[in-house]
Design a protein around this motif. Sequence first.
Motif, PDB file in Angstrom:
ATOM      1  N   ARG A   1      54.552  80.825 107.368  1.00 43.78           N
ATOM      2  CA  ARG A   1      53.836  82.129 107.140  1.00 43.78           C
ATOM      3  C   ARG A   1      54.802  83.192 106.848  1.00 43.78           C
ATOM      4  O   ARG A   1      55.761  83.359 107.749  1.00 43.78           O
ATOM      5  N   ASN A   2      54.572  83.664 105.984  1.00 42.83           N
ATOM      6  CA  ASN A   2      55.564  84.790 105.461  1.00 42.83           C
ATOM      7  C   ASN A   2      57.005  84.443 105.418  1.00 42.83           C
ATOM      8  O   ASN A   2      57.795  85.161 105.914  1.00 42.83           O
ATOM      9  N   GLY A   3      57.195  83.271 104.816  1.00 40.84           N
ATOM     10  CA  GLY A   3      58.628  82.803 104.977  1.00 40.84           C
ATOM     11  C   GLY A   3      59.237  82.298 106.125  1.00 40.84           C
ATOM     12  O   GLY A   3      60.233  81.831 106.207  1.00 40.84           O
ATOM     13  N   ARG A   4      58.404  82.566 107.375  1.00 40.12           N
ATOM     14  CA  ARG A   4      58.920  81.846 108.515  1.00 40.12           C
ATOM     15  C   ARG A   4      58.213  80.716 108.901  1.00 40.12           C
ATOM     16  O   ARG A   4      56.989  80.278 108.721  1.00 40.12           O
ATOM     17  N   LEU A   5      58.737  79.828 109.790  1.00 42.80           N
ATOM     18  CA  LEU A   5      58.133  78.474 110.338  1.00 42.80           C
ATOM     19  C   LEU A   5      57.415  79.092 111.607  1.00 42.80           C
ATOM     20  O   LEU A   5      58.031  79.428 112.542  1.00 42.80           O
ATOM     21  N   VAL A   6      56.336  78.744 111.711  1.00 44.34           N
ATOM     22  CA  VAL A   6      55.321  78.798 113.105  1.00 44.34           C
ATOM     23  C   VAL A   6      54.951  77.347 113.245  1.00 44.34           C
ATOM     24  O   VAL A   6      54.418  76.759 112.393  1.00 44.34           O
ATOM     25  N   GLU A   7      54.500  77.296 114.530  1.00 45.93           N
ATOM     26  CA  GLU A   7      53.918  75.939 114.940  1.00 45.93           C
ATOM     27  C   GLU A   7      52.761  75.774 114.253  1.00 45.93           C
ATOM     28  O   GLU A   7      51.824  76.679 114.551  1.00 45.93           O
ATOM     29  N   ASP A   8      52.606  74.639 113.910  1.00 43.10           N
ATOM     30  CA  ASP A   8      51.098  74.146 113.287  1.00 43.10           C
ATOM     31  C   ASP A   8      50.146  74.118 114.302  1.00 43.10           C
ATOM     32  O   ASP A   8      50.274  73.848 115.626  1.00 43.10           O
ATOM     33  N   SER A   9      48.936  74.161 113.866  1.00 39.69           N
ATOM     34  CA  SER A   9      47.683  73.724 114.831  1.00 39.69           C
ATOM     35  C   SER A   9      47.806  72.377 115.127  1.00 39.69           C
ATOM     36  O   SER A   9      48.222  71.516 114.564  1.00 39.69           O
TER      37      SER A   9
END
Lengths: 259, 254
Positions: free
Chosen positions: B74-82
Motif C-alpha cells: 500500500r503506497n509502496g509500503r508493506l502492510v499485513e494482509d487481511s
Amino acid sequence: MHVLVAADWHIIWLRIFHPGNVFARALWLTVYISVVSQALGVALGLVAALMRMSRLAPLRWLSGIYVWIFRGTPLLVQIFFIYTTFNTPSFQFGKFWAIPAEATTGILALSINEGAYMREIIRAGIDSIDRGQMEAAKSLGMRYGQAMRRIILPQAARVIVPPLGNEFNNMMKNTSLVFTIGVYELFADANAGYSNTLKSEYFIAVAFWYLMLTTVWTFIQAWIERRLAKSERGEELSLRERLGAAWNPAGAWLGAPHR
Amino acid sequence: MSEVVMHATDVHKSFGKLEVLKGVSLDVTKGETLCIIGPSGSGKTTFIRCINHLEKIDSGRIEVNGHLIGYRERNGRLVEDSERNIARRRTEIGMVFQRFNLFPHKTALENVTEAPVHVLGQKKDQATSFAKALLERVGLADKLDTYPGKLSGGQQQRVAIARALAMGPSLMLFDEPTSALDPEVTGEVLSVIEELARAGTTMIVVTHEMGFARKAANRVVMMDDGLIIEEGTPEHFFVDPTHERTKQFLSKIL
C-alpha cells in the motif's frame, strides 16, 4: 435423630408423592431458569473467553473487568441490583410457556454471573488444545473462526464438559435465590408452605426435589461425556464407569483415558 | 528458465532480541525438490514457517506463485494482509509438521476431506473419492475410518501428507517430517516423500536425513545462524562441500 423422628412425615409424603399443579409450575420454572441461564452463561463465557484471547487490548481488558466484578461480588447482590435497576420484559412462547418479568431478571442475573465462571472454564479448555492444531487448521486455509468452530472447540468440549456439569449442578441450586425477587420457583413454593404452617418439613421435601434434579443431571452428564469420548477416539467408557467417575473425583482421575 | 514457485528475498525475522533469520534469499522452481539442512537453531524451521505466514516476517518479502505472502503493498509500503487473503494463499501451500498435528476428533478420511469440503467448498463425495485415492497412494487404504490415536507415528504422518495434498497445493513444505518418528518407521514416510519428488511435486523439505537429501533432492541448501551459507546439488554437497562450516556439520552428522 430426634428431628427426624419428630418430623411430620405426612407433609413430606404429600409434597413428594402428591405434588399439585402449583408445585409443577414451580418445578418447571426452576428447570427452565436453570437451563436457559446456563445456556446463556456458556454463550457469554465463550464470547468473553475469545475476547480474553483477542489481539485487541481493550477487548482483553473488558473481559477481565467482567470476570473481576461478577466473580468478586455476591450473586444475591447482583440479582437485587439488576432487579432494582432494569425493567426486564416478560415473554410468551406459544400457549404454555410464559416467562414472567421477574424470571427474566433472574435469568439475566444468573447468566451474567455464570458467564464469568464459564469464561475461565472455556479458556482452560481451549488452552489445553495443542497449538499445532490451530497451525494445522490455518495451514489448510482455515480462518480463525472456522478453525475454532471446527477444530479447536470440538476438542476443547471434552475438557470443558466435566466442569460445565458442576456449574450446572450449582446453577440449579442457585436458582433458589431468585425467590427473593418474587419468582415462584421450587424454593418459593416450599417457603409458601412453610409460611402457612410454620412446619420446616416443607424444606426437607424441597431438598428432596433439588436432589432429584441434580441426580438426573448426573446421569445426563455421564451420557454426554460418553458421547464425547466416543467421537474423540472411537473408544468409550461404559455409562457405569462414567457415573462412577462423576461421583468420585479419584475415580475420575484414575478412570480418565490417557492420551 | 523454469517457472519460479517460491521467491524469497532478504527475509529477516526476530523473536524478541534474538535474530533468527538474518536475510535469507531463495528461489524454488516448479518441480524442484529442495532440502534445507543445517544445525538446530539455524533458522530453517522458522524459514519454512514464514513461507505460509505461520510466522510473520519482519522485513524482506516472500512470494508464492507471484503472490506476496502475508502482506500487501500500500503506497509502496508493506502492510499485513487481511486474514481472508492470508488464508486463501495458504490453500496453495501444503504443510507437513514435525508432530503431524492430525485432528484427533476426526478419522483419517475426515482429516483429509475436512479442508477440501469446508475451505474449498468441494462436494463431499468428490472430496471423499479423491481422499481415498490419496490415502491409498500413501499406503493407508485400510485405515480410512481409523482415528489418529490408533495410528502409529509413521501412519499419522502419511495421513498428514495426504491431508496436505488433498488441497492440490502448488508447493509442499515439510518441516522435519521424520524427526518425531521411530527409526524403523522413518523409511515408510521418506519413501512417500521420495515418490512425490519423482512425480514432480514442488517441495521444500527441512530435514536431518542426509540419505534422503542425497537421494531425493535436486538442490540442497545449508543454513547456519540465520543465513544460507551454501547451496548446490547433492553431489556437490556430499562429495565436495566448499564451506568450512558445511564440512564440519556434515562430518558430524554422516
